[in-house]
Design a protein around this motif. Structure first.
Motif, PDB file in Angstrom:
ATOM      1  N   ARG A  71       0.721  -1.302   0.094  1.00 48.46           N
ATOM      2  CA  ARG A  71       0.012  -0.125  -0.040  1.00 48.46           C
ATOM      3  C   ARG A  71       0.803   1.356  -0.063  1.00 48.46           C
ATOM      4  O   ARG A  71       0.515   2.544  -0.578  1.00 48.46           O
ATOM      5  CB  ARG A  71      -0.891  -0.165   1.239  1.00 48.46           C
ATOM      6  N   LYS A  72       2.079   1.282   0.607  1.00 44.03           N
ATOM      7  CA  LYS A  72       2.944   2.244   0.589  1.00 44.03           C
ATOM      8  C   LYS A  72       3.840   2.558  -0.839  1.00 44.03           C
ATOM      9  O   LYS A  72       4.212   3.598  -1.228  1.00 44.03           O
ATOM     10  CB  LYS A  72       4.004   2.060   1.657  1.00 44.03           C
ATOM     11  N   ALA A  73       3.877   1.355  -1.719  1.00 45.81           N
ATOM     12  CA  ALA A  73       4.641   1.272  -2.707  1.00 45.81           C
ATOM     13  C   ALA A  73       3.948   2.415  -3.682  1.00 45.81           C
ATOM     14  O   ALA A  73       2.728   2.405  -3.856  1.00 45.81           O
ATOM     15  CB  ALA A  73       4.641  -0.038  -3.366  1.00 45.81           C
ATOM     16  N   THR A  74       4.676   2.942  -4.652  1.00 44.86           N
ATOM     17  CA  THR A  74       4.396   3.912  -5.591  1.00 44.86           C
ATOM     18  C   THR A  74       5.104   3.398  -7.096  1.00 44.86           C
ATOM     19  O   THR A  74       4.410   4.065  -7.866  1.00 44.86           O
ATOM     20  CB  THR A  74       5.062   5.178  -5.254  1.00 44.86           C
ATOM     21  N   LYS A  75       5.257   2.262  -7.065  1.00 43.04           N
ATOM     22  CA  LYS A  75       5.934   1.770  -8.401  1.00 43.04           C
ATOM     23  C   LYS A  75       4.900   0.528  -8.917  1.00 43.04           C
ATOM     24  O   LYS A  75       4.197   0.088  -8.186  1.00 43.04           O
ATOM     25  CB  LYS A  75       7.441   1.209  -8.123  1.00 43.04           C
ATOM     26  N   ASP A  76       5.086   0.275 -10.111  1.00 47.15           N
ATOM     27  CA  ASP A  76       4.585  -0.913 -10.776  1.00 47.15           C
ATOM     28  C   ASP A  76       4.778  -2.173 -10.298  1.00 47.15           C
ATOM     29  O   ASP A  76       4.137  -3.280 -10.669  1.00 47.15           O
ATOM     30  CB  ASP A  76       4.230  -0.418 -12.143  1.00 47.15           C
ATOM     31  N   ILE A  77       5.943  -2.556 -10.162  1.00 43.15           N
ATOM     32  CA  ILE A  77       6.454  -3.851  -9.800  1.00 43.15           C
ATOM     33  C   ILE A  77       6.868  -3.988  -8.305  1.00 43.15           C
ATOM     34  O   ILE A  77       7.683  -3.042  -7.761  1.00 43.15           O
ATOM     35  CB  ILE A  77       7.945  -3.928 -10.869  1.00 43.15           C
ATOM     36  N   PHE A  78       6.314  -4.934  -7.787  1.00 42.09           N
ATOM     37  CA  PHE A  78       6.549  -5.102  -6.334  1.00 42.09           C
ATOM     38  C   PHE A  78       7.623  -6.334  -6.162  1.00 42.09           C
ATOM     39  O   PHE A  78       7.443  -7.397  -6.782  1.00 42.09           O
ATOM     40  CB  PHE A  78       5.331  -5.758  -5.739  1.00 42.09           C
ATOM     41  N   LEU A  79       8.615  -6.056  -5.650  1.00 37.68           N
ATOM     42  CA  LEU A  79       9.702  -7.141  -5.686  1.00 37.68           C
ATOM     43  C   LEU A  79      10.058  -7.411  -4.120  1.00 37.68           C
ATOM     44  O   LEU A  79      10.404  -6.674  -3.295  1.00 37.68           O
ATOM     45  CB  LEU A  79      11.211  -6.406  -6.233  1.00 37.68           C
ATOM     46  N   PHE A  80       9.749  -8.632  -3.869  1.00 36.68           N
ATOM     47  CA  PHE A  80       9.751  -9.136  -2.301  1.00 36.68           C
ATOM     48  C   PHE A  80      11.019 -10.119  -2.137  1.00 36.68           C
ATOM     49  O   PHE A  80      11.352 -10.907  -2.988  1.00 36.68           O
ATOM     50  CB  PHE A  80       8.532 -10.075  -2.139  1.00 36.68           C
ATOM     51  N   VAL A  81      11.537  -9.688  -0.962  1.00 29.87           N
ATOM     52  CA  VAL A  81      12.728 -10.428  -0.223  1.00 29.87           C
ATOM     53  C   VAL A  81      12.580 -10.331   0.929  1.00 29.87           C
ATOM     54  O   VAL A  81      12.217  -9.647   1.693  1.00 29.87           O
ATOM     55  CB  VAL A  81      14.111 -10.039  -0.933  1.00 29.87           C
ATOM     56  N   ASP A  82      13.163 -11.733   1.702  1.00 30.74           N
ATOM     57  CA  ASP A  82      13.045 -11.480   3.215  1.00 30.74           C
ATOM     58  C   ASP A  82      14.313 -10.905   3.621  1.00 30.74           C
ATOM     59  O   ASP A  82      15.209 -10.818   3.167  1.00 30.74           O
ATOM     60  CB  ASP A  82      13.113 -12.939   3.695  1.00 30.74           C
ATOM     61  N   SER A  83      14.252 -10.521   4.948  1.00 31.27           N
ATOM     62  CA  SER A  83      15.441  -9.749   5.404  1.00 31.27           C
ATOM     63  C   SER A  83      16.512 -10.739   6.013  1.00 31.27           C
ATOM     64  O   SER A  83      17.367 -10.059   6.262  1.00 31.27           O
ATOM     65  CB  SER A  83      14.909  -8.954   6.728  1.00 31.27           C
ATOM     66  N   ASP A  84      16.211 -12.111   5.843  1.00 30.86           N
ATOM     67  CA  ASP A  84      17.330 -12.985   6.176  1.00 30.86           C
ATOM     68  C   ASP A  84      17.961 -13.451   4.874  1.00 30.86           C
ATOM     69  O   ASP A  84      18.412 -14.776   4.936  1.00 30.86           O
ATOM     70  CB  ASP A  84      16.764 -14.170   7.213  1.00 30.86           C
ATOM     71  N   CYS A  85      17.580 -13.015   3.665  1.00 34.06           N
ATOM     72  CA  CYS A  85      18.234 -13.312   2.411  1.00 34.06           C
ATOM     73  C   CYS A  85      19.074 -12.348   1.837  1.00 34.06           C
ATOM     74  O   CYS A  85      18.908 -11.012   2.011  1.00 34.06           O
ATOM     75  CB  CYS A  85      16.906 -13.489   1.513  1.00 34.06           C
TER      76      CYS A  85
END
Length: 285
Positions: A71-85
């Motif tokens: 909901r905070k994102a302003t871009k068209d591509i959401f890129l997910f990664v975990d903080s332990d990666c």
């Protein structure tokens, strides 16, 4: 804006967060953004002033954190990664390139090797279908520790299920499949998974909790998982757990790429038993 990415990272005071961010910042283009959601050391916030940090004030699960980030994102591509990666050198670029080609859901590979014995066993048991040594192609589901999703997909599928502390990514990507989106796996887009699991107790807890919550997803998507009706009966899960665990473990180690990890068979086998025990608890119903 079409090619710009919003990298979304959930965290609960993860020790690896600083290393994760340090690997990502050099990969950003001017219009990209990184959003960290959850709880974190404020020294890290000062170290990375270009990053958006959203403090949730209290612990929230990964699904809730990712939804806040979306909901905070302003871009068209959401890129997910975990903080332990720890993402590889051209991680963002490779996701961006495939999204640019119109591939709206992209999953990447997980490098499971780790110097810590318990982490290595845990990684192999959890990510054997998604390692960087697997072949590219379509998948039945994808993990969210290495995933890009176009905004248009989210607009159709909706948020992650915040009632699921575990298995929320399986649920979300299975819903994508039901909306007729292909789940595309590209192993060369790699992250190194480095969770803080340094004992059997930590591995046990991980798999017990996974059993409690992931079985709910398997029941919800019976057709996709071919989930038998007897999993609704805890006594069957407990009694059959040694056989289920052996079948699941043997399936992993039957792949030639994992023969080098044969010494981990006993631990992987135990994680599958613990998963069944978690699935058999009243909390899983």
């Amino acid at each position: 804006m079409t090619d710009s990415v919003s990298v979304i990272i959930p965290t609960l005071n993860e020790p690896q967060l600083q290393v994760c961010l340090a690997s990502l910042v050099p990969q950003l283009l001017s219009e990209d953004e990184i959003i960290v959601v959850g709880q974190f050391d404020f020294k890290i916030k000062k170290q990375f002033p270009m990053i958006i940090f959203l403090d949730t004030q209290f612990p929230v699960n990964a699904a809730t954190a990712r939804n806040i980030g979306i909901r905070k994102a302003t871009k068209d591509i959401f890129l997910f990664v975990d903080s332990d990666c720890i993402p590889s050198e051209k991680w963002i670029e490779r996701h961006r390139e495939l999204q640019r080609k119109g591939i709206a859901v992209v999953g990447g590979g997980v490098a499971i090797h780790h110097p810590n014995f318990w982490t290595l066993a845990d990684n192999l048991s959890m990510f054997h279908d998604f390692t960087s040594t697997q072949k590219k192609g379509k998948k039945a589901l994808l993990p969210s520790c290495n995933l890009s999703v176009h905004r248009s997909v989210w607009l159709q599928v909706g948020d992650m299920d915040e009632t699921l502390p575990r298995g929320e990514d399986s649920d979300w990507t299975l819903r994508m499949r039901r909306h007729r989106f292909s789940l595309n796996f590209f192993p060369h887009i790699e992250v190194r998974h480095s969770p803080s699991r340094n004992s059997w107790a930590s591995v046990y807890d991980h798999w017990f909790q996974s059993g409690i919550h992931n079985i709910k997803v398997r029941r919800k998507y019976r057709e996709e998982f071919r989930t038998p009706k007897w999993v609704n009966y805890p006594i069957y899960l407990k009694v059959c757990s040694p056989l289920i665990a052996f079948w699941a473990s043997a399936k992993i180690f039957s792949q030639m790429r994992y023969w080098q990890y044969g010494f981990l068979f006993p631990i992987v086998y135990l994680t599958k038993i613990v998963y069944c025990w978690g699935a058999a608890t009243k909390n899983s119903n």
